[in-house]
Design a protein around this motif. Structure first.
Motif, PDB file in Angstrom:
ATOM      1  N   GLU A 183     -12.575  88.117  -4.544  1.00  0.00           N
ATOM      2  CA  GLU A 183     -12.512  89.268  -5.462  1.00  0.00           C
ATOM      3  C   GLU A 183     -13.790  90.081  -5.491  1.00  0.00           C
ATOM      4  OE1 GLU A 183     -12.088  86.128  -6.458  1.00  0.00           O
ATOM      5  OE2 GLU A 183      -9.892  86.049  -6.422  1.00  0.00           O
ATOM      6  N   SER A 184     -14.763  89.736  -4.654  1.00  0.00           N
ATOM      7  CA  SER A 184     -15.995  90.524  -4.618  1.00  0.00           C
ATOM      8  C   SER A 184     -15.652  91.978  -4.339  1.00  0.00           C
ATOM      9  CB  SER A 184     -16.898  90.051  -3.475  1.00  0.00           C
ATOM     10  OG  SER A 184     -17.337  88.752  -3.682  1.00  0.00           O
ATOM     11  N   THR A 185     -16.415  92.865  -4.954  1.00  0.00           N
ATOM     12  CA  THR A 185     -16.224  94.282  -4.631  1.00  0.00           C
ATOM     13  C   THR A 185     -17.300  94.739  -3.648  1.00  0.00           C
ATOM     14  OG1 THR A 185     -17.476  94.836  -6.604  1.00  0.00           O
ATOM     15  CG2 THR A 185     -15.073  94.890  -6.775  1.00  0.00           C
ATOM     16  N   VAL A 186     -18.467  94.120  -3.736  1.00  0.00           N
ATOM     17  CA  VAL A 186     -19.533  94.413  -2.771  1.00  0.00           C
ATOM     18  C   VAL A 186     -19.584  93.240  -1.781  1.00  0.00           C
ATOM     19  CG1 VAL A 186     -21.981  94.917  -2.457  1.00  0.00           C
ATOM     20  CG2 VAL A 186     -20.798  95.735  -4.520  1.00  0.00           C
ATOM     21  N   GLY A 187     -19.894  92.054  -2.274  1.00  0.00           N
ATOM     22  CA  GLY A 187     -19.748  90.855  -1.448  1.00  0.00           C
ATOM     23  C   GLY A 187     -20.959  90.446  -0.629  1.00  0.00           C
ATOM     24  N   CYS A 188     -22.081  91.133  -0.798  1.00  0.00           N
ATOM     25  CA  CYS A 188     -23.268  90.727  -0.034  1.00  0.00           C
ATOM     26  C   CYS A 188     -24.517  90.993  -0.871  1.00  0.00           C
ATOM     27  CB  CYS A 188     -23.352  91.490   1.281  1.00  0.00           C
ATOM     28  SG  CYS A 188     -23.219  93.261   1.080  1.00  0.00           S
ATOM     29  N   TYR A 189     -25.615  90.352  -0.484  1.00  0.00           N
ATOM     30  CA  TYR A 189     -26.899  90.551  -1.156  1.00  0.00           C
ATOM     31  C   TYR A 189     -27.969  90.778  -0.104  1.00  0.00           C
ATOM     32  CZ  TYR A 189     -24.628  88.807  -5.408  1.00  0.00           C
ATOM     33  OH  TYR A 189     -23.784  88.637  -6.486  1.00  0.00           O
ATOM     34  N   ILE A 190     -29.024  91.443  -0.521  1.00  0.00           N
ATOM     35  CA  ILE A 190     -30.164  91.695   0.364  1.00  0.00           C
ATOM     36  C   ILE A 190     -31.166  90.572   0.109  1.00  0.00           C
ATOM     37  CG2 ILE A 190     -32.035  93.351   0.835  1.00  0.00           C
ATOM     38  CD1 ILE A 190     -29.770  95.390  -0.467  1.00  0.00           C
ATOM     39  N   GLU A 198     -33.647  87.392 -13.189  1.00  0.00           N
ATOM     40  CA  GLU A 198     -32.190  87.410 -13.058  1.00  0.00           C
ATOM     41  C   GLU A 198     -31.848  87.868 -11.632  1.00  0.00           C
ATOM     42  OE1 GLU A 198     -29.438  90.001 -13.598  1.00  0.00           O
ATOM     43  OE2 GLU A 198     -27.937  88.816 -14.607  1.00  0.00           O
ATOM     44  N   GLU A 199     -30.864  88.755 -11.482  1.00  0.00           N
ATOM     45  CA  GLU A 199     -30.446  89.144 -10.126  1.00  0.00           C
ATOM     46  C   GLU A 199     -31.573  89.880  -9.376  1.00  0.00           C
ATOM     47  OE1 GLU A 199     -26.343  90.693  -9.786  1.00  0.00           O
ATOM     48  OE2 GLU A 199     -27.235  92.288  -8.590  1.00  0.00           O
ATOM     49  N   ASP A 200     -32.426  90.554 -10.130  1.00  0.00           N
ATOM     50  CA  ASP A 200     -33.629  91.162  -9.552  1.00  0.00           C
ATOM     51  C   ASP A 200     -34.830  90.576 -10.277  1.00  0.00           C
ATOM     52  OD1 ASP A 200     -32.522  93.197  -7.639  1.00  0.00           O
ATOM     53  OD2 ASP A 200     -31.392  93.691  -9.443  1.00  0.00           O
ATOM     54  N   SER A 241     -31.385  93.376  -5.147  1.00  0.00           N
ATOM     55  CA  SER A 241     -30.656  92.301  -4.461  1.00  0.00           C
ATOM     56  C   SER A 241     -29.269  92.761  -4.035  1.00  0.00           C
ATOM     57  CB  SER A 241     -30.502  91.091  -5.387  1.00  0.00           C
ATOM     58  OG  SER A 241     -31.745  90.508  -5.656  1.00  0.00           O
ATOM     59  N   CYS A 242     -28.610  93.528  -4.906  1.00  0.00           N
ATOM     60  CA  CYS A 242     -27.238  93.946  -4.619  1.00  0.00           C
ATOM     61  C   CYS A 242     -27.231  95.402  -4.153  1.00  0.00           C
ATOM     62  CB  CYS A 242     -26.384  93.803  -5.881  1.00  0.00           C
ATOM     63  SG  CYS A 242     -24.682  94.363  -5.645  1.00  0.00           S
ATOM     64  N   PRO A 243     -26.510  95.700  -3.065  1.00  0.00           N
ATOM     65  CA  PRO A 243     -26.463  97.093  -2.597  1.00  0.00           C
ATOM     66  C   PRO A 243     -26.010  98.077  -3.684  1.00  0.00           C
ATOM     67  CG  PRO A 243     -25.551  95.643  -0.928  1.00  0.00           C
ATOM     68  CD  PRO A 243     -25.817  94.782  -2.148  1.00  0.00           C
ATOM     69  N   GLY A 293     -20.323  91.873 -21.037  1.00  0.00           N
ATOM     70  CA  GLY A 293     -21.078  91.893 -19.782  1.00  0.00           C
ATOM     71  C   GLY A 293     -20.154  92.143 -18.599  1.00  0.00           C
ATOM     72  N   GLU A 294     -20.755  92.131 -17.404  1.00  0.00           N
ATOM     73  CA  GLU A 294     -20.065  92.611 -16.206  1.00  0.00           C
ATOM     74  C   GLU A 294     -18.679  92.040 -15.955  1.00  0.00           C
ATOM     75  OE1 GLU A 294     -22.328  92.244 -12.648  1.00  0.00           O
ATOM     76  OE2 GLU A 294     -21.038  93.686 -11.620  1.00  0.00           O
ATOM     77  N   ASP A 295     -18.536  90.723 -16.048  1.00  0.00           N
ATOM     78  CA  ASP A 295     -17.238  90.161 -15.693  1.00  0.00           C
ATOM     79  C   ASP A 295     -16.363  89.853 -16.902  1.00  0.00           C
ATOM     80  OD1 ASP A 295     -17.644  90.294 -12.912  1.00  0.00           O
ATOM     81  OD2 ASP A 295     -19.064  88.636 -13.110  1.00  0.00           O
TER      82      ASP A 295
HETATM   83  N1  ARG Z   1     -21.449  90.377  -5.897  1.00  0.00           N
HETATM   84  C1  ARG Z   1     -20.508  90.815  -6.887  1.00  0.00           C
HETATM   85  C2  ARG Z   1     -19.326  91.476  -6.210  1.00  0.00           C
HETATM   86  O1  ARG Z   1     -19.417  91.796  -5.057  1.00  0.00           O
HETATM   87  C3  ARG Z   1     -21.158  91.765  -7.894  1.00  0.00           C
HETATM   88  C4  ARG Z   1     -21.308  93.191  -7.445  1.00  0.00           C
HETATM   89  C5  ARG Z   1     -21.902  94.183  -8.413  1.00  0.00           C
HETATM   90  N2  ARG Z   1     -22.541  93.596  -9.541  1.00  0.00           N
HETATM   91  C6  ARG Z   1     -23.775  93.129  -9.573  1.00  0.00           C
HETATM   92  N3  ARG Z   1     -24.190  92.521 -10.669  1.00  0.00           N
HETATM   93  N4  ARG Z   1     -24.605  93.271  -8.567  1.00  0.00           N
HETATM   94  O2  ARG Z   1     -18.302  91.693  -6.834  1.00  0.00           O
END
Ligand code: ARG
Ligand code: ADP
Length: 369
Positions: free
Chosen positions: A64-71, A237-239, A285-287, A328-330
């Motif tokens: 279910e990822s919408t982006v699906g990758c990290y830097i 956290e994520e950054d 971290s996240c695009p 929050g996000e989810d």
């Molecule tokens: N990695 C998750 C996805 O691809 C989160 C994407 C955006 N949210 C975030 N907190 N970076 O769905």
């Protein structure tokens, strides 16, 4: 003639590629699966493949990822430009271009005039520091060093009467000596999460967990909160940092101004230097957070948009906005109409354009309601 042929994928890589191929069909919104094709992956040598696999593990493990990758390292953006470039343009560029409103006059952006009950606003930026690896690549010792150096740096805010406040830390111990003076217990932590101040348990976020961002939880995780609780800095956290300005009511521009002032104060602290890329802006971290790293959100109540059968997220997306639940996000968006709305794009536009998109999108949603 000796023609260089791509290396045969290992058994592990074959499984990874097969999973992505399957997701490309079953989950077309998973951008990682869409863009990481077999041809692209096998065009790299063994060492690069291993790095790319690490960047994309979360998307393969979480359909279910919408982006699906990290830097994982700033240089990933350019070493793997053939992968990240199209994915980033898809997320921030082409798709959202028509949905981004940039012709709004700042003086006309009065949220109260829209007639929407705005309950609160929150404006934040994502930033990472030079001198530390990006969060998904850090080890426990480095996470602790990051926290300790930020606790030291943020004394500038604590000692300033305009801010004051303190740091709350989750790090069980820094080592035998000295003890962590900012450590809070579970009850205090939960109260801060419930007040929307502190971030949630990263170890329970499957996306971050697969991506390596939740590793060593809760070491190196802390947050600074100003005396009036309107300025917050998340650490670890994520950054490396999320710098946040939050207030009740509809004062979006006041919240944004306070964020700018705080950012200027933090940038002036000796030793603070953020990772920035000529093409992609502030590295996150996240695009989805590249560029300005700015997420400007308002909490509104629009029950007509959350009625059963209404695809709330799709409607908001039409106007360049992302809808999140208030937890929050989810968090799910409840039927009571309460949600957090913010522009999707953070890259290839200015802070002002982001605020204009939020205002313009809210205006269009208000007209529908
Ligand atoms: N990695 C998750 C996805 O691809 C989160 C994407 C955006 N949210 C975030 N907190 N970076 O769905
Ligand atoms: P981000 O990705 O911007 O860091 P999250 O979606 O993880 O933010 O939310 C972090 C916290 O901030 C959550 O508790 C969320 O409810 C709260 N929050 C987000 N937007 C608002 C807002 N406009 N008003 C009040 N709280 C908010």
């Amino acid at each position: 003639m000796d023609i260089a042929r791509p290396l045969q994928p290992t058994a592990d890589e074959e499984r990874f590629l097969a999973k992505l191929a399957q997701l490309r069909v079953s989950h077309p919104d998973n951008l990682c699966a869409r863009y990481l094709t077999r041809d692209l992956f096998t065009s790299f040598g063994a060492a690069e493949r291993e790095r790319l696999h690490d960047c994309c593990r979360s998307g393969a493990e979480n359909p279910e990822s919408t982006v699906g990758c990290y830097i994982l390292r700033p240089e990933d953006l350019h070493d793997f430009d053939a992968f990240f470039g199209p994915l980033i343009r898809q997320h921030h560029g082409t798709l959202a271009a028509e949905q981004c409103i940039t012709d709004q006059n700042a003086d006309d952006m009065d949220l109260a005039a829209l007639g929407l009950p705005v309950m609160s606003t929150r404006v934040r930026v994502a930033r990472n520091l030079k001198g530390f690896r990006l969060p998904a690549s850090m080890d426990r010792g480095e996470r602790i060093r990051l926290e300790q150096s930020m606790v030291q740096a943020l004394r500038v805010l604590i000692d300033d009467p305009l801010y004051g406040g303190r740091v709350y830390s989750l790090t069980p111990e820094f080592g035998p000596d000295p003890a962590n003076p900012n450590l809070i217990d579970d009850r205090q932590y939960q109260a801060l999460v419930d007040a929307h101040i502190m971030f949630r348990n990263m170890d329970q976020d499957r996306f971050m967990k697969s991506g390596g961002l939740a590793a060593d939880w809760p070491y190196g995780r802390a947050c600074y909160v100003s005396a009036d609780r309107s300025v917050i800095v998340w650490i670890g956290e994520e950054d490396h940092l999320r710098i946040i300005s939050m207030r009740t009511g509809a004062e979006l521009f006041e919240a944004y101004d306070r964020l700018r002032q705080t950012l200027t104060a933090i940038e002036a602290i000796p030793g603070i230097d953020f990772v920035h890329d000529g093409a992609y802006g502030y590295v996150a971290s996240c695009p989805s957070n590249l560029g300005t790293g700015l997420r400007a959100s308002v909490r509104v109540t629009m029950p007509s948009l959350t009625k059963p059968g209404v695809d709330t997220k799709a409607i908001c997306r039409r106007f360049g906005l992302s809808a999140r639940g208030v937890g929050g996000e989810d968090a799910p968006i409840g039927a009571d109409g309460r949600m957090d709305l913010s522009p999707i794009r953070r890259l290839f536009l200015t802070d002002r354009d982001i605020l204009a998109t939020l205002f313009g999108g809210l205006g269009r949603l208000a007209a529908l309601a």
